[in-house]
Design a protein around this motif. Sequence first.
Motif, PDB file in Angstrom:
ATOM      1  N   GLY A  98      41.366  48.608  42.040  1.00 27.41           N
ATOM      2  CA  GLY A  98      41.138  47.171  41.942  1.00 27.41           C
ATOM      3  C   GLY A  98      41.517  46.449  43.218  1.00 27.41           C
ATOM      4  O   GLY A  98      42.158  47.011  44.115  1.00 27.41           O
ATOM      5  N   GLY A  99      41.084  45.186  43.280  1.00 27.62           N
ATOM      6  CA  GLY A  99      41.398  44.344  44.434  1.00 27.62           C
ATOM      7  C   GLY A  99      42.885  44.067  44.523  1.00 27.62           C
ATOM      8  O   GLY A  99      43.427  43.827  45.601  1.00 27.62           O
ATOM      9  N   LYS A 100      43.550  44.051  43.401  1.00 23.79           N
ATOM     10  CA  LYS A 100      44.989  43.806  43.393  1.00 23.79           C
ATOM     11  C   LYS A 100      45.727  44.946  44.107  1.00 23.79           C
ATOM     12  O   LYS A 100      46.588  44.732  44.946  1.00 23.79           O
ATOM     13  N   TRP A 124      46.698  32.544  44.250  1.00 23.11           N
ATOM     14  CA  TRP A 124      46.648  33.537  43.176  1.00 23.11           C
ATOM     15  C   TRP A 124      48.076  34.033  42.940  1.00 23.11           C
ATOM     16  O   TRP A 124      48.797  34.324  43.909  1.00 23.11           O
ATOM     17  N   TYR A 127      49.988  36.933  45.056  1.00 22.26           N
ATOM     18  CA  TYR A 127      50.181  37.006  46.516  1.00 22.26           C
ATOM     19  C   TYR A 127      51.653  36.932  46.926  1.00 22.26           C
ATOM     20  O   TYR A 127      52.160  37.829  47.613  1.00 22.26           O
ATOM     21  N   ASN A 170      41.629  33.128  50.620  1.00 27.78           N
ATOM     22  CA  ASN A 170      40.925  33.463  49.382  1.00 27.78           C
ATOM     23  C   ASN A 170      39.868  32.393  49.114  1.00 27.78           C
ATOM     24  O   ASN A 170      40.169  31.308  48.636  1.00 27.78           O
ATOM     25  N   ASN A 174      40.684  31.545  43.431  1.00 23.61           N
ATOM     26  CA  ASN A 174      41.335  31.513  42.136  1.00 23.61           C
ATOM     27  C   ASN A 174      42.727  30.968  42.438  1.00 23.61           C
ATOM     28  O   ASN A 174      43.439  31.596  43.226  1.00 23.61           O
ATOM     29  N   ASP A 202      40.416  37.775  50.913  1.00 28.00           N
ATOM     30  CA  ASP A 202      40.207  38.240  49.536  1.00 28.00           C
ATOM     31  C   ASP A 202      38.878  37.649  49.062  1.00 28.00           C
ATOM     32  O   ASP A 202      38.788  36.474  48.739  1.00 28.00           O
ATOM     33  N   ILE A 204      36.853  38.574  46.500  1.00 32.52           N
ATOM     34  CA  ILE A 204      36.475  39.097  45.196  1.00 32.52           C
ATOM     35  C   ILE A 204      35.466  38.196  44.457  1.00 32.52           C
ATOM     36  O   ILE A 204      34.705  38.671  43.629  1.00 32.52           O
ATOM     37  N   TYR A 205      35.444  36.892  44.781  1.00 33.08           N
ATOM     38  CA  TYR A 205      34.506  35.967  44.105  1.00 33.08           C
ATOM     39  C   TYR A 205      33.312  35.594  44.982  1.00 33.08           C
ATOM     40  O   TYR A 205      32.621  34.624  44.699  1.00 33.08           O
ATOM     41  N   ALA A 236      35.402  43.968  39.947  1.00 30.29           N
ATOM     42  CA  ALA A 236      35.818  43.397  38.662  1.00 30.29           C
ATOM     43  C   ALA A 236      35.065  42.121  38.291  1.00 30.29           C
ATOM     44  O   ALA A 236      34.517  42.012  37.188  1.00 30.29           O
ATOM     45  N   LYS A 237      35.021  41.172  39.202  1.00 30.96           N
ATOM     46  CA  LYS A 237      34.514  39.850  38.847  1.00 30.96           C
ATOM     47  C   LYS A 237      32.995  39.784  38.945  1.00 30.96           C
ATOM     48  O   LYS A 237      32.329  39.219  38.099  1.00 30.96           O
ATOM     49  N   ARG A 245      38.951  49.172  37.133  1.00 29.74           N
ATOM     50  CA  ARG A 245      39.927  49.312  38.210  1.00 29.74           C
ATOM     51  C   ARG A 245      39.328  49.955  39.469  1.00 29.74           C
ATOM     52  O   ARG A 245      39.731  51.040  39.890  1.00 29.74           O
TER      53      ARG A 245
END
Length: 388
Positions: A98-100, A124, A127, A170, A174, A202, A204-205, A236-237, A245
């Motif tokens: 995952g990105g996390k 987020w 972080y 980001n 988020n 980041d 991810i979106y 994920a998104k 994951r």
Amino acid sequence: MELAARLGEITPSLTLAVDTKAKAMKREGVDVISFSVGEPDFDTPAHIKAAAVTALEQGKTRYGPVAGEPKLREAIANKLQTDNQLCYGVDNIIVTNGGKHSLYNLMMVLLNPGDEVVIPAPYWVSYPEMVKLAGGVPVILPTTIESSFKISPDQLRQAITPKTKLFILNSPSNPTGMVYTPDEIRALAEVVVEKNIWVVSDEIYEKILYDGAEHLSIGAVSPESYDRTIISSGFAKTYAMTGWRVGFLAAPQPIIKAASMVQGHSTSNVCTFAQYGAIAAYENSQDCVKEMVKAFAERRQVMLDYIDAMPGITCPKPYGAFYMFLNISKTGLKSLDFSNTLLDNHHVATVPGVAFGADDCVRLSYATSLDNIHKGMTRFTEFVQSQM
Ligand SMILES: *Cc1c(COP(=O)(O)O)cnc(C)c1O
């Protein structure tokens, strides 16, 4: 019991308390409308699931290379070239849980004790905690609703000290849904280059955008910004794959080598057959993404209409992700009180802004059905009116 000192600095998740209560209420049969979830409500597209099933049947069930299946790393490199004008080879990419996890790996390989990491707020939740776990020092840059929750290049410049190692960017964001315009990204890139720091973007979106908003990766601004950029993203998104994951980090080779070493001694490779689902996500038609974004766009408008009609509540129009960040200061309540009372009395779950470093705001997610949005926002409006 004496636990490790590194835990002393970590804040327990404040979002969890409200969420746990909402779930308990649901179990007891209370009709709770939840705007608190941070994931798409869609099922993973069928062709992606089918690719993972096929991989399972073909015996892709063993340990794989720590940094990821070569085919997936290649698909990621192609995607970064085509979509983001970023030139990375397979050796510049590590597949992570995952990105996390990709961000966590990065903090582990980049930070020395005392290194400063610049983080714009609202941020987020993970972080600052990740930075602290790695021994770093989060330096939080506040923003306001008037600046649409964006930092200015000068703000960034002034926050940088000789100890600054990294800047976390980001966009889309988020929790705010804010998206930096390409010009704003170029201006931030200038500071990164001038001050010679690292930036982790980041993204991810990046595919969840509205009203013609554009995403520019800070690494694509110039060769100089590319040299200082690390990309963190995942599946994920965009593809409704939160439980799979799968994410990745793209960066100069020494960082990827180091991250592979950390990963090799901690998690090893990402679930092998899940990686085959991710390959299918990138290598097939992106129509599924368009459909989901279209649904999000409709829900966003419905939610915005309710908010616009609510006196005293302000929210800059979000151009990305699937969140709205509402200023609730006129109600006189702090965010945790607001979220708790709203849940207790009107059965609507939200995330208190204090979790994101903004105690006069709450986060609403519109990754839920239009029916739920109508029902939940009607209750939300009643609650706000009762507080004014
Ligand atoms: C969801 C999210 C991630 C990563 O999620 P994973 O499920 O670990 O891929 C990273 N950054 C932000 C801002 C997110 O909202």
